[in-house]
Design an enzyme around this catalytic site. Structure first.
Site, PDB file in Angstrom:
ATOM      1  N   GLU A 131       0.856  -1.189   0.000  1.00 46.38           N
ATOM      2  CA  GLU A 131       0.000   0.000   0.000  1.00 46.38           C
ATOM      3  C   GLU A 131       0.895   1.243   0.000  1.00 46.38           C
ATOM      4  O   GLU A 131       2.082   1.145   0.315  1.00 46.38           O
ATOM      5  CB  GLU A 131      -0.883   0.012   1.254  1.00 46.38           C
ATOM      6  CG  GLU A 131      -1.858  -1.149   1.287  1.00 46.38           C
ATOM      7  CD  GLU A 131      -2.744  -1.144   2.519  1.00 46.38           C
ATOM      8  OE1 GLU A 131      -2.634  -0.212   3.347  1.00 46.38           O
ATOM      9  OE2 GLU A 131      -3.543  -2.083   2.653  1.00 46.38           O
ATOM     10  N   ALA A 134       2.420   1.303   3.310  1.00 44.43           N
ATOM     11  CA  ALA A 134       2.859   0.009   3.843  1.00 44.43           C
ATOM     12  C   ALA A 134       3.571  -0.766   2.746  1.00 44.43           C
ATOM     13  O   ALA A 134       2.959  -1.479   1.957  1.00 44.43           O
ATOM     14  CB  ALA A 134       1.663  -0.788   4.372  1.00 44.43           C
ATOM     15  N   SER A 136       7.686  -2.022   2.852  1.00 47.68           N
ATOM     16  CA  SER A 136       8.464  -2.997   3.627  1.00 47.68           C
ATOM     17  C   SER A 136       7.735  -3.364   4.917  1.00 47.68           C
ATOM     18  O   SER A 136       7.793  -4.499   5.382  1.00 47.68           O
ATOM     19  CB  SER A 136       9.834  -2.416   3.967  1.00 47.68           C
ATOM     20  OG  SER A 136      10.542  -2.121   2.785  1.00 47.68           O
ATOM     21  N   GLY A 361      30.334   0.578 -25.569  1.00 47.99           N
ATOM     22  CA  GLY A 361      29.210   1.353 -26.124  1.00 47.99           C
ATOM     23  C   GLY A 361      28.079   0.473 -26.619  1.00 47.99           C
ATOM     24  O   GLY A 361      26.899   0.826 -26.486  1.00 47.99           O
ATOM     25  N   GLU A 384       9.104  -8.249  -3.564  1.00 52.45           N
ATOM     26  CA  GLU A 384       9.105  -9.438  -2.685  1.00 52.45           C
ATOM     27  C   GLU A 384      10.063  -9.238  -1.515  1.00 52.45           C
ATOM     28  O   GLU A 384      10.715 -10.177  -1.064  1.00 52.45           O
ATOM     29  CB  GLU A 384       9.503 -10.698  -3.474  1.00 52.45           C
ATOM     30  CG  GLU A 384       8.504 -11.096  -4.519  1.00 52.45           C
ATOM     31  CD  GLU A 384       7.491 -12.114  -4.046  1.00 52.45           C
ATOM     32  OE1 GLU A 384       7.850 -13.007  -3.269  1.00 52.45           O
ATOM     33  OE2 GLU A 384       6.328 -11.987  -4.454  1.00 52.45           O
TER      34      GLU A 384
HETATM   35  C1  LIG Z   1       7.374  -3.574 -10.419  1.00 55.51           C
HETATM   36  C2  LIG Z   1       6.850  -3.873  -9.061  1.00 55.51           C
HETATM   37  C3  LIG Z   1       5.975  -4.932  -8.892  1.00 55.51           C
HETATM   38  C4  LIG Z   1       5.442  -5.203  -7.621  1.00 55.51           C
HETATM   39  N1  LIG Z   1       4.530  -6.208  -7.476  1.00 55.51           N
HETATM   40  C5  LIG Z   1       3.889  -6.344  -6.279  1.00 55.51           C
HETATM   41  C6  LIG Z   1       2.798  -7.247  -6.141  1.00 55.51           C
HETATM   42  O1  LIG Z   1       2.411  -7.946  -7.087  1.00 55.51           O
HETATM   43  N2  LIG Z   1       2.166  -7.318  -4.937  1.00 55.51           N
HETATM   44  C7  LIG Z   1       2.552  -6.552  -3.869  1.00 55.51           C
HETATM   45  O2  LIG Z   1       1.931  -6.660  -2.820  1.00 55.51           O
HETATM   46  N3  LIG Z   1       3.583  -5.689  -3.964  1.00 55.51           N
HETATM   47  C8  LIG Z   1       4.264  -5.567  -5.141  1.00 55.51           C
HETATM   48  N4  LIG Z   1       5.308  -4.670  -5.269  1.00 55.51           N
HETATM   49  C9  LIG Z   1       5.676  -3.851  -4.110  1.00 55.51           C
HETATM   50  C10 LIG Z   1       7.028  -4.189  -3.531  1.00 55.51           C
HETATM   51  O3  LIG Z   1       6.972  -5.409  -2.848  1.00 55.51           O
HETATM   52  C11 LIG Z   1       7.452  -3.010  -2.639  1.00 55.51           C
HETATM   53  O4  LIG Z   1       7.819  -1.960  -3.509  1.00 55.51           O
HETATM   54  C12 LIG Z   1       8.597  -3.352  -1.726  1.00 55.51           C
HETATM   55  O5  LIG Z   1       8.176  -4.248  -0.733  1.00 55.51           O
HETATM   56  C13 LIG Z   1       9.200  -2.127  -1.039  1.00 55.51           C
HETATM   57  O6  LIG Z   1       8.218  -1.303  -0.482  1.00 55.51           O
HETATM   58  P1  LIG Z   1       8.248   0.276  -0.787  1.00 55.51           P
HETATM   59  O7  LIG Z   1       8.380   0.426  -2.265  1.00 55.51           O
HETATM   60  O8  LIG Z   1       7.109   0.905  -0.121  1.00 55.51           O
HETATM   61  O9  LIG Z   1       9.606   0.790  -0.162  1.00 55.51           O
HETATM   62  P2  LIG Z   1       9.845   1.217   1.371  1.00 55.51           P
HETATM   63  O10 LIG Z   1       9.374   0.143   2.274  1.00 55.51           O
HETATM   64  O11 LIG Z   1       9.344   2.584   1.575  1.00 55.51           O
HETATM   65  O12 LIG Z   1      11.428   1.229   1.422  1.00 55.51           O
HETATM   66  C14 LIG Z   1      12.231   2.320   0.972  1.00 55.51           C
HETATM   67  C15 LIG Z   1      13.681   1.997   1.314  1.00 55.51           C
HETATM   68  O13 LIG Z   1      13.827   1.913   2.749  1.00 55.51           O
HETATM   69  C16 LIG Z   1      14.405   0.666   3.080  1.00 55.51           C
HETATM   70  N5  LIG Z   1      13.901   0.212   4.380  1.00 55.51           N
HETATM   71  C17 LIG Z   1      12.602   0.178   4.816  1.00 55.51           C
HETATM   72  N6  LIG Z   1      12.533  -0.325   6.058  1.00 55.51           N
HETATM   73  C18 LIG Z   1      13.814  -0.609   6.428  1.00 55.51           C
HETATM   74  C19 LIG Z   1      14.407  -1.162   7.601  1.00 55.51           C
HETATM   75  N7  LIG Z   1      13.684  -1.547   8.647  1.00 55.51           N
HETATM   76  N8  LIG Z   1      15.756  -1.293   7.633  1.00 55.51           N
HETATM   77  C20 LIG Z   1      16.508  -0.934   6.570  1.00 55.51           C
HETATM   78  N9  LIG Z   1      16.005  -0.425   5.435  1.00 55.51           N
HETATM   79  C21 LIG Z   1      14.680  -0.265   5.368  1.00 55.51           C
HETATM   80  C22 LIG Z   1      14.016  -0.268   1.948  1.00 55.51           C
HETATM   81  O14 LIG Z   1      14.849  -1.416   1.881  1.00 55.51           O
HETATM   82  C23 LIG Z   1      14.149   0.652   0.749  1.00 55.51           C
HETATM   83  O15 LIG Z   1      15.486   0.712   0.367  1.00 55.51           O
HETATM   84  C24 LIG Z   1       5.850  -4.423  -6.517  1.00 55.51           C
HETATM   85  C25 LIG Z   1       6.742  -3.351  -6.705  1.00 55.51           C
HETATM   86  C26 LIG Z   1       7.231  -3.062  -7.953  1.00 55.51           C
HETATM   87  C27 LIG Z   1       8.131  -1.879  -8.112  1.00 55.51           C
END
Ligand SMILES: Cc1cc2nc3c(=O)[nH]c(=O)nc-3n(C[C@H](O)[C@H](O)[C@H](O)COP(=O)(O)OP(=O)(O)OC[C@H]3O[C@@H](n4cnc5c(N)ncnc54)[C@H](O)[C@@H]3O)c2cc1C
Length: 404
Positions: A131, A134, A136, A361, A384
């Site tokens: 979301e 929501a 990570s 290149g 994931e």
């Molecule tokens: C192309 C694509 C397909 C996807 N498909 C799906 C899907 O089918 N279903 C689904 O549910 N989701 C899907 N996702 C979502 C994906 O799982 C999330 O983007 C991912 O889990 C990271 O969440 P976020 O983008 O909100 O990043 P954030 O959680 O905001 O993280 C931002 C940064 O902070 C770091 N971070 C966060 N918490 C910590 C911590 N405690 N310690 C250290 N570092 C931390 C992260 O590692 C990252 O580098 C998809 C995403 C993409 C881009």
């Protein structure tokens, strides 16, 4: 008699070759076009359905393989062909995993066939947890499922984001909060059947890589699903919530149960991309002459290729180990599922970057596939569970300490 073996058996080799042929003859030639179009490659999904590759029977047989290795073998070959098209074809498997992880046998029997449809009427599935607030932190889901006892229906509201096949799927499997106070322990998975009112696609994202795979928001607006769409059933949910409220330990949460089983398969896709780039760069390095000799005759290039191959093989071994453990009910004591996805994802990014470097290149232009493979690889350190989250899982598992 030596029982341990890393050799694929006859069945596995046969399937590997069959998938490889499809990847080589159908996916590779189409990869550039669908990357540029940034659209779901329906003709390829149809072709895959016609030959039985995109089918419940094929996936069920692959999951049933007692070694656990069949799914990674298939995923590696598909991603070797093209990761974006591969995800467009097998994105439904995420939904399948969501149903398998939490559904009752009756729900599994009802919904799995619907995730694929038939070759004449293809259906696809999506699995949505993430979301806007929501990612990570899957414990902080805001979207809500509220039970309407009078009608025996669940009312779903909220926004899911980054969902593969989101909004275009026939079957959505969504993880929502039923009791926000309980965090991850107050979540449950729901099936949203085809044609249900109140679910729609929001923004479709334009991406850096895997562009043939559709990624979009899913918006739930008083979306009503029958009580039977709660995966695992109401009785089990009530029991689980009651235990959680008493502060007792509860079974793995809905989202995490799904990710544990899918991580090695995702790692295998990263292996496939890395292998594609390595093979391409190796051939190029043998052909390309500078200073009167093939560039591979320089240690500076040859050692890169040696490191690339070593890292790819190490990734595959980690993936196969985790897949074997998962299939044979071994506990991931040290976060082995996460290890496989972490190492394979980071290897794919490094290897594809080195492949560009080796090609100079020519590696940087779109007429060659290496730059696309590099763009495609990056998602494997993000979805994931990001690399940081995989490290967190491993670190917690090996230390027993709640590292933050
Ligand atoms: C192309 C694509 C397909 C996807 N498909 C799906 C899907 O089918 N279903 C689904 O549910 N989701 C899907 N996702 C979502 C994906 O799982 C999330 O983007 C991912 O889990 C990271 O969440 P976020 O983008 O909100 O990043 P954030 O959680 O905001 O993280 C931002 C940064 O902070 C770091 N971070 C966060 N918490 C910590 C911590 N405690 N310690 C250290 N570092 C931390 C992260 O590692 C990252 O580098 C998809 C995403 C993409 C881009």
């Amino acid at each position: 008699m030596a029982e341990f073996s890393l050799e694929l058996n006859e069945d596995q080799l046969q399937i590997q070759k069959w998938v490889h042929d499809f990847a080589e003859t159908r996916m590779r030639p189409a990869a550039h076009e669908w990357d540029e179009r940034e659209e779901t490659p329906w003709p390829l999904i149809e072709e895959a359905a016609q030959i039985g590759l995109y089918s419940l029977e094929f996936i069920a047989n692959a999951f049933a393989d007692a070694t656990g290795v069949m799914i990674p073998v298939v995923m590696e070959e598909m991603a070797w062909g093209d990761a974006g098209i591969g995800l467009a074809i097998f994105g439904s498997v995420l939904g399948v995993a969501g149903i398998m992880a939490n559904g009752t046998p009756e729900q599994i029997a009802e919904w799995l066939p619907q995730c694929f449809g038939t070759p004449e009427k293809i259906q696809i599935a999506a699995f949505g947890v993430s979301e806007p607030d929501a990612g990570s932190d899957v414990s902080s889901l805001r979207s809500r499922a509220v039970y309407d006892e009078a009608k025996d229906e669940w009312v779903l509201n909220g926004t899911k984001t980054w969902i593969t096949n989101g909004g275009i799927a026939d079957v959505h499997i969504l993880v929502l909060s039923v009791d926000p106070e309980l965090g991850a322990r107050g979540q449950a998975s729901f099936v949203v059947p085809p044609g249900t009112p109140g679910i729609r696609q929001g923004q479709k994202f334009k991406k850096m890589g895997i562009r043939a795979s559709h990624t979009a928001e899913v918006i739930l607006d008083d979306c009503r699903v029958p009580g039977s769409c709660l995966l695992g059933g109401k009785e089990k949910l009530d029991e689980r919530l009651a235990r959680a409220k008493e502060g007792k330990k509860v079974r793995t949460q809905a989202a995490m149960a799904t990710f544990e089983s899918t991580r090695p398969a995702v790692g295998a896709q990263a292996v496939g991309i890395a292998r594609a780039a390595y093979e391409f760069a190796l051939d190029y390095a043998k052909e390309r002459k500078q200073f009167g000799r093939a560039i591979i005759e320089n240690q500076g290039i040859a050692f890169k290729l040696a490191d690339m191959k070593t890292a790819i093989d190490a990734s595959r071994l980690l993936v196969w180990r985790a897949a074997w453990m998962g299939r044979n009910g071994k506990t991931f004591e040290a976060g082995e599922g996460s290890m496989s996805k972490l190492f394979a994802g980071e290897t794919a990014v490094k290897v594809t970057e080195e492949a560009i470097q080796i090609m100079g290149g020519y590696g940087y232009v779109r007429e060659n596939p290496v730059e696309r493979w590099h763009r495609d690889s990056k998602i494997y350190t993000i979805f994931e569970g990001t690399s940081e989250i995989q490290r967190l899982v491993i670190a917690r598992a090996i230390s027993g300490i709640h590292i933050r």
